[in-house]
Design a protein around this motif. Structure first.
Motif, PDB file in Angstrom:
ATOM      1  N   LEU A 111       0.824  -1.208   0.000  1.00  0.00           N
ATOM      2  CA  LEU A 111       0.000   0.000   0.000  1.00  0.00           C
ATOM      3  C   LEU A 111       0.860   1.260   0.000  1.00  0.00           C
ATOM      4  CD1 LEU A 111      -2.954  -0.797   2.443  1.00  0.00           C
ATOM      5  CD2 LEU A 111      -3.060  -0.407  -0.019  1.00  0.00           C
ATOM      6  N   ILE A 112       1.923   1.250   0.800  1.00  0.00           N
ATOM      7  CA  ILE A 112       2.820   2.413   0.855  1.00  0.00           C
ATOM      8  C   ILE A 112       3.466   2.653  -0.507  1.00  0.00           C
ATOM      9  CG2 ILE A 112       4.980   3.269   1.852  1.00  0.00           C
ATOM     10  CD1 ILE A 112       4.109   1.880   4.476  1.00  0.00           C
ATOM     11  N   SER A 113       3.949   1.582  -1.138  1.00  0.00           N
ATOM     12  CA  SER A 113       4.584   1.755  -2.451  1.00  0.00           C
ATOM     13  C   SER A 113       3.566   2.165  -3.509  1.00  0.00           C
ATOM     14  CB  SER A 113       5.322   0.479  -2.863  1.00  0.00           C
ATOM     15  OG  SER A 113       4.428  -0.606  -2.945  1.00  0.00           O
TER      16      SER A 113
ATOM     17  N   ILE B 234       0.974   4.119  -3.001  1.00  0.00           N
ATOM     18  CA  ILE B 234       0.772   5.548  -2.772  1.00  0.00           C
ATOM     19  C   ILE B 234       1.940   6.355  -3.340  1.00  0.00           C
ATOM     20  CG2 ILE B 234       0.654   7.309  -0.955  1.00  0.00           C
ATOM     21  CD1 ILE B 234      -0.928   5.182   0.701  1.00  0.00           C
ATOM     22  N   ILE B 235       3.165   5.870  -3.140  1.00  0.00           N
ATOM     23  CA  ILE B 235       4.349   6.581  -3.633  1.00  0.00           C
ATOM     24  C   ILE B 235       4.335   6.668  -5.158  1.00  0.00           C
ATOM     25  CG2 ILE B 235       6.860   6.419  -3.889  1.00  0.00           C
ATOM     26  CD1 ILE B 235       6.904   5.331  -0.991  1.00  0.00           C
ATOM     27  N   PHE B 236       4.047   5.566  -5.838  1.00  0.00           N
ATOM     28  CA  PHE B 236       4.096   5.578  -7.295  1.00  0.00           C
ATOM     29  C   PHE B 236       2.917   6.332  -7.916  1.00  0.00           C
ATOM     30  CE2 PHE B 236       7.215   2.216  -6.605  1.00  0.00           C
ATOM     31  CZ  PHE B 236       8.218   2.691  -7.421  1.00  0.00           C
ATOM     32  N   VAL B 237       1.760   6.328  -7.271  1.00  0.00           N
ATOM     33  CA  VAL B 237       0.658   7.158  -7.758  1.00  0.00           C
ATOM     34  C   VAL B 237       1.023   8.630  -7.598  1.00  0.00           C
ATOM     35  CG1 VAL B 237      -1.723   7.857  -7.265  1.00  0.00           C
ATOM     36  CG2 VAL B 237      -1.158   5.440  -7.457  1.00  0.00           C
ATOM     37  N   TRP B 238       1.640   8.986  -6.474  1.00  0.00           N
ATOM     38  CA  TRP B 238       2.082  10.372  -6.248  1.00  0.00           C
ATOM     39  C   TRP B 238       3.119  10.780  -7.294  1.00  0.00           C
ATOM     40  CZ3 TRP B 238       6.937  12.135  -4.240  1.00  0.00           C
ATOM     41  CH2 TRP B 238       6.968  13.499  -3.991  1.00  0.00           C
ATOM     42  N   LEU B 239       4.055   9.883  -7.627  1.00  0.00           N
ATOM     43  CA  LEU B 239       5.052  10.198  -8.658  1.00  0.00           C
ATOM     44  C   LEU B 239       4.406  10.387 -10.029  1.00  0.00           C
ATOM     45  CD1 LEU B 239       7.989   7.825  -7.688  1.00  0.00           C
ATOM     46  CD2 LEU B 239       7.977  10.316  -7.600  1.00  0.00           C
TER      47      LEU B 239
ATOM     48  N   LEU C  27      -1.251  -2.672  -7.649  1.00  0.00           N
ATOM     49  CA  LEU C  27      -2.689  -2.810  -7.444  1.00  0.00           C
ATOM     50  C   LEU C  27      -3.133  -4.253  -7.709  1.00  0.00           C
ATOM     51  CD1 LEU C  27      -5.368  -1.402  -6.798  1.00  0.00           C
ATOM     52  CD2 LEU C  27      -5.598  -0.974  -9.243  1.00  0.00           C
ATOM     53  N   GLY C  28      -2.602  -4.865  -8.743  1.00  0.00           N
ATOM     54  CA  GLY C  28      -2.900  -6.270  -9.015  1.00  0.00           C
ATOM     55  C   GLY C  28      -2.448  -7.171  -7.884  1.00  0.00           C
ATOM     56  N   GLN C  29      -1.295  -6.860  -7.302  1.00  0.00           N
ATOM     57  CA  GLN C  29      -0.790  -7.648  -6.176  1.00  0.00           C
ATOM     58  C   GLN C  29      -1.686  -7.482  -4.951  1.00  0.00           C
ATOM     59  OE1 GLN C  29       1.725  -9.772  -6.356  1.00  0.00           O
ATOM     60  NE2 GLN C  29       1.364 -10.391  -4.254  1.00  0.00           N
ATOM     61  N   ILE C  30      -2.151  -6.264  -4.699  1.00  0.00           N
ATOM     62  CA  ILE C  30      -3.029  -6.013  -3.554  1.00  0.00           C
ATOM     63  C   ILE C  30      -4.358  -6.745  -3.733  1.00  0.00           C
ATOM     64  CG2 ILE C  30      -4.382  -4.212  -2.412  1.00  0.00           C
ATOM     65  CD1 ILE C  30      -1.943  -2.364  -2.822  1.00  0.00           C
TER      66      ILE C  30
END
Length: 134
Positions: free
Chosen positions: A29-31, A33-38, A61-64
């Motif tokens: 989830l943290i990663s 959020i980081i990549f969507v922000w980038l 997202l697929g992994q989640i």
């Protein structure tokens, strides 16, 4: 040799595996959020940063979804996470192929780099975009 999948102490092993799964889910989830922000922070849809950030965000997202830790996603078909992984891999392949094709067609380098501009300025090349000389 210690095997974490042995059934001698079922409660301890299942707790360990569940806690590792929870940690992995939180890090995912943290990663995400980081990549969507980038991706949002990128200046252009055509930039490599935007495209690679979208690829990684969709893959995560697929992994989640595949981990089945969010109740909202439990109503989806069981293999949708794997299909999202395949879709993001196809997107990545097409993205790299188009970038390569366009760079070959225009005679440019595939990835833009500020280091190349710096090296050109130091080597005496005055025709770079960072130079003010005519």
């Amino acid at each position: 040799m210690i095997n974490i999948f042995e059934n001698n102490n079922t409660d301890g092993n299942s707790y360990l595996l569940n806690s590792i799964g929870d940690i992995t889910f939180i890090l995912s989830l943290i990663s995400l959020i980081i990549f969507v922000w980038l991706a949002i922070r990128s200046k252009s849809i055509k930039s490599f940063q935007f495209q690679i950030s979208i690829f990684i965000a969709v893959y995560i997202l697929g992994q989640i979804i595949e981990s089945n830790r969010i109740f909202l996603f439990s109503s989806l078909p069981p293999d949708i996470g794997q299909q999202i992984h395949v879709g993001s891999a196809i997107f990545f392949t097409i993205m790299i192929w188009i970038r390569f094709y366009n760079s070959e067609k225009r005679g440019k380098k595939m990835i833009e780099s500020d280091i190349d501009d710096y090296n050109d300025n130091n080597n005496g090349n005055k025709n770079t975009k960072g130079s003010n000389n005519n």
